[in-house]
Design a protein around this motif. Structure first.
Motif, PDB file in Angstrom:
ATOM      1  N   TYR A  32     -45.178  26.826 -13.364  1.00 44.36           N
ATOM      2  CA  TYR A  32     -46.318  25.930 -13.491  1.00 44.36           C
ATOM      3  C   TYR A  32     -46.321  24.862 -12.395  1.00 44.36           C
ATOM      4  CZ  TYR A  32     -46.896  27.901 -18.204  1.00 44.36           C
ATOM      5  OH  TYR A  32     -47.076  28.739 -19.277  1.00 44.36           O
ATOM      6  N   THR A  33     -45.350  24.955 -11.499  1.00 50.79           N
ATOM      7  CA  THR A  33     -45.331  24.085 -10.335  1.00 50.79           C
ATOM      8  C   THR A  33     -45.192  24.947  -9.091  1.00 50.79           C
ATOM      9  OG1 THR A  33     -44.360  22.071  -9.398  1.00 50.79           O
ATOM     10  CG2 THR A  33     -42.834  23.689 -10.320  1.00 50.79           C
ATOM     11  N   ASN A  34     -45.088  24.322  -7.930  1.00 52.82           N
ATOM     12  CA  ASN A  34     -44.991  25.060  -6.672  1.00 52.82           C
ATOM     13  C   ASN A  34     -43.745  24.647  -5.906  1.00 52.82           C
ATOM     14  OD1 ASN A  34     -47.648  26.420  -6.817  1.00 52.82           O
ATOM     15  ND2 ASN A  34     -48.446  24.332  -6.670  1.00 52.82           N
ATOM     16  N   PHE A  35     -43.187  25.585  -5.155  1.00 53.85           N
ATOM     17  CA  PHE A  35     -41.967  25.324  -4.398  1.00 53.85           C
ATOM     18  C   PHE A  35     -42.196  25.663  -2.928  1.00 53.85           C
ATOM     19  CE2 PHE A  35     -40.669  26.463  -8.725  1.00 53.85           C
ATOM     20  CZ  PHE A  35     -39.966  25.316  -9.074  1.00 53.85           C
ATOM     21  N   GLN A  36     -41.811  24.735  -2.094  1.00 53.14           N
ATOM     22  CA  GLN A  36     -41.952  24.915  -0.651  1.00 53.14           C
ATOM     23  C   GLN A  36     -40.574  25.124  -0.033  1.00 53.14           C
ATOM     24  OE1 GLN A  36     -44.475  22.050   1.526  1.00 53.14           O
ATOM     25  NE2 GLN A  36     -42.784  21.816   2.963  1.00 53.14           N
ATOM     26  N   TYR A  37     -40.450  26.177   0.782  1.00 50.96           N
ATOM     27  CA  TYR A  37     -39.189  26.509   1.431  1.00 50.96           C
ATOM     28  C   TYR A  37     -39.213  26.038   2.888  1.00 50.96           C
ATOM     29  CZ  TYR A  37     -37.822  29.764  -2.343  1.00 50.96           C
ATOM     30  OH  TYR A  37     -37.457  30.330  -3.534  1.00 50.96           O
ATOM     31  N   SER A  38     -38.118  25.476   3.351  1.00 48.02           N
ATOM     32  CA  SER A  38     -37.999  25.127   4.761  1.00 48.02           C
ATOM     33  C   SER A  38     -37.569  26.354   5.556  1.00 48.02           C
ATOM     34  CB  SER A  38     -36.958  24.018   4.945  1.00 48.02           C
ATOM     35  OG  SER A  38     -35.644  24.533   4.720  1.00 48.02           O
ATOM     36  N   LYS A  39     -37.460  26.205   6.851  1.00 46.99           N
ATOM     37  CA  LYS A  39     -36.960  27.271   7.709  1.00 46.99           C
ATOM     38  C   LYS A  39     -35.491  27.523   7.400  1.00 46.99           C
ATOM     39  CE  LYS A  39     -36.387  28.528  12.571  1.00 46.99           C
ATOM     40  NZ  LYS A  39     -36.576  28.092  13.983  1.00 46.99           N
ATOM     41  N   ALA A  40     -35.107  28.792   7.313  1.00 46.03           N
ATOM     42  CA  ALA A  40     -33.701  29.140   7.077  1.00 46.03           C
ATOM     43  C   ALA A  40     -32.902  28.929   8.353  1.00 46.03           C
ATOM     44  CB  ALA A  40     -33.579  30.583   6.610  1.00 46.03           C
ATOM     45  N   ILE A  41     -31.739  28.283   8.224  1.00 45.32           N
ATOM     46  CA  ILE A  41     -30.853  28.073   9.365  1.00 45.32           C
ATOM     47  C   ILE A  41     -29.449  28.511   8.971  1.00 45.32           C
ATOM     48  CG2 ILE A  41     -32.222  26.163  10.298  1.00 45.32           C
ATOM     49  CD1 ILE A  41     -30.167  24.246   9.087  1.00 45.32           C
ATOM     50  N   ALA A  42     -28.582  28.651   9.954  1.00 52.16           N
ATOM     51  CA  ALA A  42     -27.194  29.027   9.701  1.00 52.16           C
ATOM     52  C   ALA A  42     -26.285  28.262  10.646  1.00 52.16           C
ATOM     53  CB  ALA A  42     -27.000  30.536   9.865  1.00 52.16           C
ATOM     54  N   ASP A  43     -25.006  28.194  10.282  1.00 50.24           N
ATOM     55  CA  ASP A  43     -24.066  27.414  11.085  1.00 50.24           C
ATOM     56  C   ASP A  43     -23.532  28.176  12.286  1.00 50.24           C
ATOM     57  OD1 ASP A  43     -22.592  29.205   9.632  1.00 50.24           O
ATOM     58  OD2 ASP A  43     -21.152  27.750   8.857  1.00 50.24           O
ATOM     59  N   LYS A  44     -23.881  29.453  12.411  1.00 52.55           N
ATOM     60  CA  LYS A  44     -23.484  30.237  13.586  1.00 52.55           C
ATOM     61  C   LYS A  44     -24.364  31.475  13.653  1.00 52.55           C
ATOM     62  CE  LYS A  44     -19.372  30.522  11.801  1.00 52.55           C
ATOM     63  NZ  LYS A  44     -17.941  30.807  11.527  1.00 52.55           N
ATOM     64  N   SER A  45     -24.478  32.034  14.824  1.00 51.32           N
ATOM     65  CA  SER A  45     -25.303  33.226  15.002  1.00 51.32           C
ATOM     66  C   SER A  45     -24.476  34.470  15.287  1.00 51.32           C
ATOM     67  CB  SER A  45     -26.304  33.016  16.154  1.00 51.32           C
ATOM     68  OG  SER A  45     -25.614  32.756  17.361  1.00 51.32           O
ATOM     69  N   VAL A  46     -23.180  34.282  15.475  1.00 51.06           N
ATOM     70  CA  VAL A  46     -22.266  35.394  15.695  1.00 51.06           C
ATOM     71  C   VAL A  46     -21.162  35.322  14.656  1.00 51.06           C
ATOM     72  CG1 VAL A  46     -20.652  36.500  17.284  1.00 51.06           C
ATOM     73  CG2 VAL A  46     -22.764  35.479  18.165  1.00 51.06           C
ATOM     74  N   MET A  47     -20.918  36.442  14.003  1.00 49.80           N
ATOM     75  CA  MET A  47     -19.927  36.503  12.926  1.00 49.80           C
ATOM     76  C   MET A  47     -18.851  37.513  13.292  1.00 49.80           C
ATOM     77  SD  MET A  47     -20.687  37.540   8.962  1.00 49.80           S
ATOM     78  CE  MET A  47     -19.372  37.787   7.767  1.00 49.80           C
ATOM     79  N   HIS A  48     -17.589  37.125  13.067  1.00 50.80           N
ATOM     80  CA  HIS A  48     -16.480  38.044  13.253  1.00 50.80           C
ATOM     81  C   HIS A  48     -15.973  38.494  11.890  1.00 50.80           C
ATOM     82  CE1 HIS A  48     -16.701  35.929  17.138  1.00 50.80           C
ATOM     83  NE2 HIS A  48     -16.299  37.094  17.630  1.00 50.80           N
ATOM     84  N   VAL A  49     -15.046  39.431  11.888  1.00 46.50           N
ATOM     85  CA  VAL A  49     -14.644  40.118  10.659  1.00 46.50           C
ATOM     86  C   VAL A  49     -14.226  39.160   9.550  1.00 46.50           C
ATOM     87  CG1 VAL A  49     -12.950  41.680   9.649  1.00 46.50           C
ATOM     88  CG2 VAL A  49     -14.044  42.262  11.811  1.00 46.50           C
TER      89      VAL A  49
END
Length: 727
Positions: free
Chosen positions: A608-625
């Motif tokens: 009964y209300t509305n939710f606004q999402y911000s842009k998704a961000i991450a703490d790094k763009s390259v992930m190792h094992v």
């Protein structure tokens, strides 16, 4: 030296005498494994065999000579079943066994809230403990493969990740009460048609990615003390004594140290039952479900036939001892634990817990023109139409049927919330009683009466759906179509034409077709919500509670939009059913259909209300094992009232050597927001979230390449995405 030797001998003799008088197994302060071995050494072969099979419909023998109690089972998973006679299915007609009925597990899954799952487990565990049971036959986590499965309402939806996260708190809280949670039905029990013998053919990827994860989580994360085998076959062996499922996967690979219990009548061969991982055999009659001789438990496959093989020297007791070890471990964890609480039964606390779970599970599917919530100040009269407004839903459905302390119907709940300020009239509009439909065409008369009354109402609340009759959400029977029974589709269309202010409330444990969807302004999926059904539903309809449930499975438009039906993989032939869709179950299949959208997608649910999402961000763009990437999104309540939103994380693999779904659920979080409030949600992404099961290597692998994290309000309402690379 001689004196020391004599002293040592005397000390040993005194110790043995002391143990005989004060057995280790009776000492709750001793380690359980020592207690198990001590008790096992003291038992005769006859006592051991007696312990591994039923002695009544819902109990197995203890060892009275040693003070080891019986084991007593009870159906759930939605409430504690009424007592039945020792050797009959008829109720014993006790006057103090009326329970609180909790919402069906589809409703629990729809909360998308591990906190609600924990509350559920605590409450039902306390009820089972008070009734002095030590095994609760539930929860069920079989995957929602087809909306025609009559038993879907007992399970936790179509997605293995969601089911895994929801089942663990339930198990942990039940077992804190000194009750073993018996997770069922292991495994691949996804239809009721020919369930006793159908052989499931499924590829290893689908087995490990779709159908096993929730069971694995139940064992390794939830610490389940019991598992129930399924009726069906896999690899040509019944699942209640299946070498691959029970010995290799469950006990060897997952390290399960609990008890494997057969489904009632799920055992078929003594040799396989001995060797292939079954620990306790239960049944309905002499030979499972087949013969109706009374008090014939000695004829069970793990009873006299097994004992005869041992006494004749045809087999040793190695497997028998292992079965008894597991049962003793169960006893010491439950009935003979000094930390076992007392429990409570039929309390208002439990009823309100059930109401809270129901309120969070009810799903607002559609709300055009904000017809809901109902504003009492602007409405003078309400017409309630539909048999489900008054029909008890805690009866029927098979083994989940309950004798409840009370059950608030939707009509009663609506009348209570109307508070005499609004006139409420009820008409059935249809009937599920076939003899009534045949007599003087009563169905048409009921429909005409309701449609005529709808023209004069300020608002019409149609409350229908399925009802736990045979073929309508019921154990032992699958549905024959996706459509609503009893002429409800025609009735809904005519009600909407007569009054555009019509709300359709579906009570069911399954998806249903909605050919009238474009003409109905507001639609609610209300599930089977137990004792407090009416109060929970009315609180949502009148706006006391802001709906926050999300669908735990996809609603297809037509049955052929479901993968199992579209590919001819359901219901199979007389002997086999092939899961031709493989890993593409539910939304995984819907995402592949370019020209077809589901009626309502997995994870969908309005507020009964509305939710606004911000842009998704991450703490790094390259992930190792060994890395973790933290994906962050801010969610703000932009409406005028408090509400809860389920923020969902899906992962997409852009470069895979094997076919993969467009996206897969790998995280979710339910948050509460006041008007104008904003919260930050962080999803840690690890290697597990990127992995798939390689059926050639027989292992989970994560391949280097590019991935996307998708943040959404449903599987088809993606609000943000973030690309990253696995090195």
């Amino acid at each position: 030296m001689k004196k020391k030797a004599i002293y040592a001998s005397l000390l040993l003799a005194c110790t043995v005498t002391s143990l005989a008088r004060n057995p280790i197994y009776l000492d709750p302060d001793q380690p359980i494994e020592q207690r198990v071995e001590d008790a096992l050494r003291r038992m005769t072969v006859e006592e051991k065999v007696a312990m591994i099979h039923a002695q009544s419909k819902f109990s197995s023998a203890g060892v009275p000579r040693l003070g080891i109690p019986e084991n007593w089972m009870t159906d759930g998973p939605h409430g504690i079943r009424a007592e039945v006679l020792w050797d009959e299915w008829n109720e014993a007609k006790w006057t103090n066994d009326s329970c609180i009925a909790f919402p069906a597990l589809t409703a629990l899954a729809a909360t998308w809230s591990p906190d609600m799952s924990a509350l559920y487990g605590k409450s039902i565990g306390e009820e089972a403990r008070y009734r002095n049971k030590n095994v609760l036959l539930g929860p069920g986590v079989n995957i929602y493969r087809t909306p025609l499965n009559g038993r879907n309402f007992e399970y936790m939806g179509e997605d293995p990740y969601l089911a895994s996260k929801m089942v663990v708190p339930y198990i942990r809280e039940v077992q804190k009460c000194g009750i073993a949670a018996c997770v069922k039905h292991f495994a691949l029990n996804n239809q009721e048609v020919r369930r006793e013998n159908i052989n499931v053919k499924v590829d290893d990827r689908a087995l490990h990615e779709i159908y096993l994860p929730a069971f694995k989580a139940a064992v390794q994360d939830g610490g389940a003390w019991a598992i129930m085998g399924a009726y069906n076959q896999y690899k040509g062996q019944h699942c209640c004594h299946n070498q691959y499922l029970l010995n290799e996967i469950l006990k060897r690979d997952w390290g399960f140290d609990g008890v494997v219990i057969s489904d009632w009548g799920g055992v078929h061969k003594t040799n396989e039952a001995i060797r292939n991982g079954l620990d306790m055999e239960f049944g309905s009659w002499t030979n499972g479900l087949n013969w109706s001789a009374s008090n014939a438990y000695a004829n069970y496959y793990l009873a006299s036939p097994y004992l005869k093989m041992i006494t004749e020297g045809k087999i040793d007791t190695q497997e028998l001892d292992e079965k008894v070890r597991r049962i003793l471990r169960l006893v010491f964890r439950t009935t003979m634990s000094k930390n076992r609480p007392y429990g409570s039964f039929g309390t208002m606390e439990h009823a309100l817990a059930g109401r809270k779970i129901a309120q969070e599970g009810i799903v607002l599917l559609k709300n055009r023109s904000s017809l809901l919530p109902i504003d009492i100040s602007k409405v003078k009269n309400i017409l309630v139409v539909g048999e489900n407004a008054v029909k008890k839903m805690t009866v029927g459905g098979g083994s989940s049927a309950l004798k409840t302390k009370y059950e608030i119907s939707p009509l009663t709940g609506i009348e209570t919330y109307a508070r005499q300020q609004v006139s409420v009239r009820y008409l059935s509009g249809y009937t599920s009683v076939s003899s009534m439909n045949q007599k003087e065409n009563i169905g048409e008369q009921l429909r005409e009466e309701a449609v005529s009354a709808a023209k004069e109402a300020d608002i019409v609340l149609f409350i229908g759906g399925l009802n736990k009759n045979n073929g309508q959400d019921c154990e032992g029977h699958d549905r024959t179509s996706l459509g609503l029974p009893y002429g409800q589709d025609t009735l809904i269309s005519q009600l909407t034409a007569a009054n555009p202010n019509t709300v359709v409330v579906i009570i069911s444990g399954n998806a249903v077709a909605m050919p009238w969807v474009n003409n109905v302004p507001s639609i609610v999926e209300a599930w089977y919500c137990g004792t407090e059904t009416g109060n929970a539903l009315a609180s949502v309809l009148f706006g006391e509670v802001n709906p926050s449930g999300k669908l735990p499975f996809t609603f297809p438009v037509l049955i052929d939009d479901n993968a199992a039906s579209a590919l001819g993989g359901y219901p199979g032939n007389k002997t086999d059913v092939e899961y031709k869709e493989g890993i593409f179950v539910g939304y995984r299949w819907a995402d592949r259909q370019k020209n077809t959208k589901p009626l309502f997608p997995f994870g969908h649910g309005l507020s009964y209300t509305n939710f606004q999402y911000s842009k998704a961000i991450a703490d790094k763009s390259v992930m190792h094992v060994n890395d973790t990437i933290n994906v962050t999104v801010k969610v703000k309540n932009t409406g005028k009232r408090e509400g809860q939103e389920v923020v969902q994380l899906y992962i997409r693999d852009n470069e895979s050597s094997l076919p993969r779904p467009f996206k897969e659920l790998k995280g979710f979080k339910k948050i509460s927001l006041s008007p104008g409030e904003e919260k930050t949600v962080v999803f840690p992404v690890t290697l597990d979230a990127l992995s798939f099961y390689d059926d050639q290597k027989h292992m989970w692998v994560a391949e280097p390449g590019r991935f996307e994290a998708l943040i959404g309000s449903s599987s088809m309402d993606i609000r943000g995405r973030f690309a990253f690379e696995l090195k």
